[in-house]
Design a protein around this motif. Structure first.
Motif, PDB file in Angstrom:
ATOM      1  N   PRO A 291      17.377  25.687 -17.251  1.00 37.17           N
ATOM      2  CA  PRO A 291      17.704  25.571 -15.828  1.00 37.17           C
ATOM      3  C   PRO A 291      16.539  25.079 -14.975  1.00 37.17           C
ATOM      4  O   PRO A 291      16.022  25.797 -14.120  1.00 37.17           O
ATOM      5  CB  PRO A 291      18.130  26.994 -15.458  1.00 37.17           C
ATOM      6  CG  PRO A 291      17.327  27.859 -16.376  1.00 37.17           C
ATOM      7  CD  PRO A 291      17.196  27.097 -17.662  1.00 37.17           C
TER       8      PRO A 291
ATOM      9  N   MET B   5      23.691  29.060 -10.768  1.00 34.77           N
ATOM     10  CA  MET B   5      23.755  29.422 -12.184  1.00 34.77           C
ATOM     11  C   MET B   5      25.141  29.961 -12.526  1.00 34.77           C
ATOM     12  O   MET B   5      25.803  30.544 -11.663  1.00 34.77           O
ATOM     13  CB  MET B   5      22.689  30.462 -12.502  1.00 34.77           C
ATOM     14  CG  MET B   5      21.276  29.968 -12.253  1.00 34.77           C
ATOM     15  SD  MET B   5      20.697  28.852 -13.507  1.00 34.77           S
ATOM     16  CE  MET B   5      20.194  30.045 -14.754  1.00 34.77           C
TER      17      MET B   5
ATOM     18  N   VAL C 215      24.181  26.922 -15.381  1.00 31.93           N
ATOM     19  CA  VAL C 215      24.319  25.477 -15.539  1.00 31.93           C
ATOM     20  C   VAL C 215      25.301  25.235 -16.686  1.00 31.93           C
ATOM     21  O   VAL C 215      25.098  25.710 -17.798  1.00 31.93           O
ATOM     22  CB  VAL C 215      22.960  24.818 -15.860  1.00 31.93           C
ATOM     23  CG1 VAL C 215      23.145  23.330 -16.097  1.00 31.93           C
ATOM     24  CG2 VAL C 215      21.981  25.075 -14.731  1.00 31.93           C
TER      25      VAL C 215
END
Length: 350
Positions: free
Chosen positions: A80, A97, A99
Motif C-alpha cells: 500500500p 484500504m 487496496v
C-alpha cells in the motif's frame, strides 16, 4: 564419558554415551563438561598468537539474512504505497484500504502484469493531489501467512488484532506443515510474533505449541542423455530391480533413472492428478497417499503402489456390491450396535 567414570576403563560397547558428561581423550579438555570445554577452546584461540597476531577471536555469527518480501506478480497482497514525483513514496490512507487488485488482468505477456495494467496503477497522490503511481509489486505470500493465525482470532476487528482475543486463543496448539514450512515459515511466524508483541498486538512468547513435519510426495527422476529432465510420461520403463531401464519415448534413446526427489516442476517428476484419476480414479489416489506410509514419512509414488491401492478399492467395491441387496431397506444403526459381537471383540484386540 559419564561424569565420575574412570577414563582408563571407560568403553563404548553396544550404545554411544549421549548424555552431558565430561570430555575424554581430548588433551587439555579432559574432565571438562562440553560447555566449559567450549569456553576453554575459545579463550585459548583468542589468547594464542602467531607472529604477534591472535590465532582467532570470539565472535557470534548470525545466519539470518534480509528477507526481500516484494514480488513482481499478480497474486499476493498489494504493497500500500504510492509513488509521487514531487512527494516521494506516500502510504495509502487508511480510508482507502484495502487496496484491491484489478480483475481484468492479462497474463499472456512476460513480466509483472500489474505494471502493464493500463489504469489500475494510475492514481492521485494523497498529499498533493498530483498524478502518481501505485506500487505494482505485491508481497510474498509468506508475509500474510506469518501472522494470519493472530488475525483469525478476531477477523472483523478494525485493527490488525484484538490483543485480548488473540491472547485468549493463542498459541496455536498444533502446527502441521512440510519441511520447507518447518524451516522458513516457522522462522517467519516466530519473528512476526515477537515483532507484534513489541508493538502491543500480541502477548505470546511463541505462536505454536507443537510442530508436526509431514512427509513429502516423492517420485523417481529421469534424464535424457543430453541432461534434460524427463517427465514420467515421456519415458518407457522395462525390467525390474537392478535391471530396470528407461527409454525416452520421443527419441528412442536410453534415459537415466535418478534418485527419489520431492515432486517439482523443475525436475519434471510430477504426476498429474488428471492422469491418476483417469487411470485409477480419485478414490485410489486418496487411499494410496493415506495408506502408503505414516504421515511423517515421505510417500513414494509408484505405479505399482497405485495399482495395489486400486485393487484394494476394487475389493471394497465388490464387497459393498455383494451385500447391497441384503441390506437395502435395513434401518441404520450406530456402528458399535450394528457389528456382530464376535467381530467387535476381534476388532478390539491388540
Amino acid at each position: 564419558m559419564p561424569e565420575g567414570a574412570d577414563a582408563a576403563t571407560f568403553q563404548i560397547t553396544e550404545e554411544a554415551f549421549t548424555d552431558d558428561g565430561v570430555m575424554i581423550n581430548s588433551r587439555f579438555l579432559d574432565g571438562l563438561k562440553p560447555k566449559a570445554a567450549f569456553e576453554e577452546v575459545a579463550n585459548r584461540l583468542s589468547s594464542e598468537t602467531i607472529n604477534g597476531r591472535p590465532v582467532g577471536e570470539r565472535k557470534v555469527n548470525f545466519r539470518l539474512r534480509d528477507w526481500g518480501v516484494s514480488r513482481q506478480r499478480y497474486w499476493g497482497c498489494p504493497i500500500p504505497m504510492i509513488h509521487c514525483d514531487d512527494c516521494g513514496v506516500v502510504p495509502v490512507p487508511k480510508s482507502d484500504m484495502p487496496v484491491k487488485l484489478p480483475d481484468d488482468i492479462d497474463f499472456e505477456k512476460p513480466g509483472n502484469p500489474l505494471d502493464r495494467h493500463p489504469t489500475w496503477k494510475h492514481v492521485k497522490c494523497p498529499k498533493c493531489g498530483g498524478d502518481a503511481r501505485r506500487e505494482t509489486d505485491t508481497m510474498d505470500t509468506f508475509v500474510d501467512s506469518s501472522w494470519y493465525f493472530a488475525r483469525f482470532t478476531a477477523p472483523w476487528e478494525n485493527d490488525p488484532t484484538d490483543p485480548k482475543a488473540a491472547n485468549e486463543w493463542l498459541p496455536v496448539d498444533q502446527y502441521i506443515g512440510g519441511i520447507e514450512h518447518a524451516i522458513l515459515h516457522l522462522l517467519y511466524s516466530r519473528f512476526f510474533a515477537r515483532a507484534m508483541s513489541a508493538t502491543g498486538h500480541l502477548d505470546v512468547a511463541e505462536p505454536f505449541k507443537g510442530l508436526f513435519t509431514q512427509g513429502m510426495v516423492v517420485h523417481e527422476t529421469y534424464r535424457a542423455e543430453d541432461g534434460r529432465w524427463l517427465a514420467p510420461n515421456e519415458i518407457e520403463l522395462s525390467g525390474s530391480g537392478d535391471d530396470r531401464k528407461a527409454v525416452e519415448i520421443a527419441t528412442g534413446e536410453p534415459a537415466s533413472i535418478g534418485s527419489l526427489e520431492k515432486m517439482s516442476k523443475s525436475k519434471k517428476n510430477t504426476v498429474s492428478p488428471e492422469d491418476i484419476i483417469e487411470s485409477f480414479g480419485a478414490d485410489t489416489a486418496r487411499w494410496f497417499m493415506l495408506s502408503d506410509s505414516p504421515p511423517e514419512r515421505d510417500v513414494e509414488w509408484t505405479d505399482d503402489g497405485a495399482t495395489g491401492a486400486h485393487r484394494f478399492v476394487q475389493r471394497v467395491w465388490r464387497l459393498v456390491s455383494e451385500v447391497a441387496d441384503h441390506v437395502r431397506g435395513v434401518a441404520p444403526k450406530a456402528a458399535h450396535e450394528a457389528l456382530p459381537l464376535r467381530l467387535r471383540r476381534r476388532r478390539t484386540r491388540p
